[in-house]
Each structure stands twice: as C-alpha cells, then as structure tokens.
Design a protein around this motif. Structure first.
Motif: not given
Length: 167
Positions: A88-96, A99-116
């Motif tokens: 089996s190939n455990n390498a991430p697919t382009p879809e994975d 998806e990880t990149s999108d989630l990371l971007q959303k976490v960054k956006e949420l993090y930037n909305k937190l109080p200083e």
C-alpha cells in the motif's frame, strides 16, 4: 604477539577503520560490521600480522577492500518479492494535500481572529514552547492570566473548527 599488544594496535586504528568503512558503505551498521569482520580476519592471521611493518596500513587496506566488496555484493543482491503483492502506498493523495492545506488556512484565519492576548500566549506556548512562567515574564501577565488565556484561545479555536467541520 600478546592479546594486549593486539588490542593496543586495534584500539589505535579502529576509529579510522570505521570512518573509512562508513565512507564506502554509507551505512553505520554495515560499517560496524566491516570493522568487526576485519578485526576477526586480523586476529585469525595474527601470525602473519606480527611480521607486517605497517600494521595500521594493512588494517586500513583490509577495511577498504572488505567495504568495497560489501558495496558490490549489495548491488548484486536481490530480494524475494513473494508476500509483497499487497503493498500500500501511504503517500498522501493530491486530494488529501488540498484538504490539509484548506484546513490549515482556516485554522490560520480563526487564529488571527482571536484577541491579541490569546494569540500571543498561544504562540509563545504552542509554537515557541515557553513555560507558563516564562510567558508570564515575557508578557507581564500573571501565570493564572496566561493559563486562562491559553485555555480560552484553544477553546475558541476548537469550537470554531467544530462549526466549520459541521458546515
């Protein structure tokens, strides 16, 4: 040649032998094996070894030759592939990756909305790995304020991520 004389000679040259073997075979474990095999060969031929003038040079030559032989035999070695038909190939697919990149971007956006203060203490704790006391010294907040803001920041991120996940 006594055992002590033999040990003294080997002690002087064994590190050099290892470095030479490592340079040739490029594997620390195999380099150790080469050195051990050379020491055994030298011990087995200790009668001949006594008559050699440059004992260290002879050991280095044996090491080099054995290391080269190991490298050559490694290229000729083949492995049986029976039992490897369900690989089996455990390498991430382009879809994975996307998806990880999108989630990371959303976490960054949420993090930037937190109080200083929450952004600062979360960064110092989770990214820079400072202790609570060190964060307290850096920010000037009490240790309890630091702990409370870390907790609140993490809870805010967690709840927002749940909302995004369910959306």
């Amino acid at each position: 040649m006594t055992n002590q004389e033999f040990a003294d000679i080997i002690d002087e040259v064994k590190d050099k032998m290892y470095r030479l073997a490592l340079r040739v075979v490029r594997n620390p474990t195999e380099a150790e094996d080469v050195v051990q095999e050379v020491i055994i060969k030298v011990w087995d031929k200790r009668v001949y070894f006594e008559s050699i003038e440059n004992k260290a040079g002879w050991c280095m030559t044996l090491t080099r030759n054995l290391a080269i032989d190991k490298t050559r035999s490694k290229h000729r070695r083949t492995n049986d592939i029976d039992g490897y038909n369900n690989l089996s190939n455990n390498a991430p697919t382009p879809e994975d990756i996307l998806e990880t990149s999108d989630l990371l971007q959303k976490v960054k956006e949420l993090y930037n909305k937190l109080p200083e203060i929450q952004r600062t203490v979360l960064h110092l704790r989770d990214i820079e790995e400072y202790s609570y006391d060190e964060i307290s010294e850096i920010t000037g907040y009490t240790s309890n304020q630091v702990k409370i803001n870390i907790y609140r920041g993490r809870q805010a991120l967690k709840s927002q991520l749940k909302i995004l996940k369910n959306a």
